[in-house]
Design a protein around this motif. Structure first.
Motif, PDB file in Angstrom:
ATOM      1  N   VAL A  97      -8.010   7.579  -6.286  1.00 14.25           N
ATOM      2  CA  VAL A  97      -8.161   6.705  -5.122  1.00 14.25           C
ATOM      3  C   VAL A  97      -7.567   5.333  -5.409  1.00 14.25           C
ATOM      4  N   ASP A 137       0.872  -1.170   0.000  1.00 13.57           N
ATOM      5  CA  ASP A 137       0.000   0.000   0.000  1.00 13.57           C
ATOM      6  C   ASP A 137       0.909   1.219   0.000  1.00 13.57           C
ATOM      7  N   GLY A 168      -4.164   3.290   0.214  1.00 18.46           N
ATOM      8  CA  GLY A 168      -5.440   2.747  -0.251  1.00 18.46           C
ATOM      9  C   GLY A 168      -6.232   2.103   0.861  1.00 18.46           C
ATOM     10  N   THR A 169      -5.534   1.450   1.799  1.00 17.93           N
ATOM     11  CA  THR A 169      -6.218   0.807   2.928  1.00 17.93           C
ATOM     12  C   THR A 169      -6.433   1.794   4.066  1.00 17.93           C
ATOM     13  N   GLY A 198     -10.887   2.266  -3.488  1.00 15.88           N
ATOM     14  CA  GLY A 198      -9.786   1.769  -2.668  1.00 15.88           C
ATOM     15  C   GLY A 198      -9.643   0.260  -2.744  1.00 15.88           C
ATOM     16  N   HIS A 238      -8.262   5.505   2.049  1.00 13.13           N
ATOM     17  CA  HIS A 238      -9.488   5.505   1.250  1.00 13.13           C
ATOM     18  C   HIS A 238     -10.490   4.426   1.636  1.00 13.13           C
ATOM     19  N   HIS A 262     -14.634   6.196  -2.733  1.00 10.04           N
ATOM     20  CA  HIS A 262     -13.454   5.903  -1.915  1.00 10.04           C
ATOM     21  C   HIS A 262     -13.403   4.448  -1.457  1.00 10.04           C
ATOM     22  N   THR A 279      -6.366  -1.690  -4.360  1.00  4.61           N
ATOM     23  CA  THR A 279      -5.600  -2.578  -3.485  1.00  4.61           C
ATOM     24  C   THR A 279      -5.558  -4.001  -4.031  1.00  4.61           C
TER      25      THR A 279
END
Length: 429
Positions: free
Chosen positions: A280, A169, A173-174, A331, A177, A327, A335
């Protein structure tokens, strides 16, 4: 210390600061004209209260040595008050104070993102209390899991996701978002629907130009967000910068294309939303993929998120400004797609499924995704429930229909020339 690296992170931090007014304008244009001040105040207010907590104990919870080596939370006493960062560390690549300032904006913008799910119907005081509790109980622990690297010599133990699970990440992203997106879903469920939702006139956007201006400022700020996360002014930052640029463009075009096919026209709101959805999605993947991979991730996010925003109508939750659809979904897309598009030629130096890496990376990314989603949703729901019971979350329906700006701030954003203004009134120009 390399002065070029220090200068770049100073500039990246300033770009991150631009994201706060960018988000305020982006969200502000999406709400009615009698809601814009409250929406913007929620962004600035949430950011400010998190910044205060960050200086007092937040940075320590995120980047302090992990308590008992468990990778769950940092030692709150290690950097309490940040006095420890006043002295220069000759062995550090960056000044500790600069890194703390850089990461401060991550915490603030993540909290501010959630405001979009509560637009026009949440008490400002309740929002400020929610921001403080959410940052402390949700963002700080999750950021420790994702951003706190262990030292090579083992003297500092960091978070479990980045060090034990070894999920990728690059820029949030974790922790940013998906975390904000799933929290927005929990808050929207507890808060309930806006009066007259989904067809109420007062929920319609009042200024599409402001939305586009806000999206543009966010795009500019995102280069600090992503490329700044390289923490050096070199090849990694350059690749990330390029990936961020092309992914955003691909997302804008993909959302516009889907709208054109489904609805017969490509809207400015859709273009702005597609840009943000792609940014995002590329955030966790920006250091793991090639430019063609970034184009693919941006386009997939723009197309899928344009459809995902319809979920709130099908499932009946009032996510006012589509934080969940953009988001949360964006996200997750970014990911998980690392598991497919990652290439060892990129800065993260790991191959995904499409480059011969097998399913292992996809499995790791999936575990990180589920862990953050589960923790954030449950704790956010509890926070919102407790606040609803103790102080109440919603403004009165009459104030909601009239517009929250006057009820919460005794101000209006726009006054006609003919409207009389009393001396001493808060409405004075």
């Amino acid at each position: 210390m390399n002065s070029g690296d220090v200068a770049w992170i100073l500039a990246a931090s300033a770009l991150l600061c631009i994201m706060i007014p960018g988000l305020a304008l982006f969200y502000g244009g999406m709400v009615g004209s009698r809601r814009i001040l409250n929406m913007m105040m929620m962004c600035f207010g949430g950011m400010s209260i998190v910044a205060v907590l960050w200086a007092v104990f937040g940075y320590s919870l995120v980047f302090g040595n992990s308590v008992a080596g468990a990778g769950i939370i940092g030692d709150v006493t290690e950097y309490l008050g940040l006095d420890k960062l006043l002295a220069a560390d000759p062995a550090a690549a960056l000044p500790g104070a600069l890194f703390a300032a850089f990461q401060l904006f991550f915490a603030g913008i993540t909290t501010a993102i959630i405001a979009g799910a509560a637009a026009g119907r949440m008490k400002f005081g309740a929002w400020m209390a929610f921001s403080a509790l959410w940052a402390t109980l949700v963002y700080f622990p999750v950021a420790h899991w994702v951003f706190a690297f262990s030292s090579p010599d083992g003297s500092v133990v960091g978070g479990w996701i980045v060090n034990n699970l070894k999920a990728i990440d690059f820029a949030g992203g974790t922790a940013v978002h998906m975390n904000a997106g799933i929290a927005s879903l929990a808050l929207a469920i507890v808060l309930g629907r806006s009066a007259g939702w989904p067809k109420s006139e007062h929920t319609k956007p009042h200024s599409r130009p402001l939305v586009l201006v806000g999206a543009g400022l966010l795009w500019a700020g995102w280069f600090g967000f992503n490329a700044g996360s390289a923490l050096t002014a070199g090849q990694s930052a350059s690749v990330v910068f390029l990936n961020t640029a092309v992914a955003g463009a691909a997302g804008l075009l993909a959302w516009a294309a889907v709208e054109r096919l489904r609805l017969g026209s490509a809207s400015s709101m859709g273009a702005a939303s597609g840009l943000i959805a792609a940014l995002v999605a590329i955030t966790p993947a920006c250091g793991a993929v090639s430019p063609l991979g970034a184009l693919a991730i941006g386009a997939i996010a723009g197309a899928v998120c344009s459809l995902a925003i319809e979920l709130k109508f099908r499932l009946g939750f009032d996510d006012s400004l589509d934080v969940v659809g953009v988001h949360l979904v964006g996200g997750i897309i970014g990911t998980l797609l690392i598991g497919f598009f990652a290439t060892a030629a990129a800065p993260n130096k790991v191959n995904g499924l499409f480059y011969g890496g097998g399913f292992g990376l996809l499995g790791v990314q999936s575990v990180a995704t589920l862990a953050v989603l589960g923790y954030s949703f449950v704790v956010t729901w509890i926070i919102a429930k407790v606040l609803n019971i103790t102080m109440g979350l919603r403004i009165h329906e009459a104030d909601e229909l009239r517009g929250i700006d006057m009820a919460a701030h005794a101000e209006e954003a726009y006054l006609s020339d003919e409207e009389p203004v009393e001396l001493g009134s808060p409405h004075r120009a």
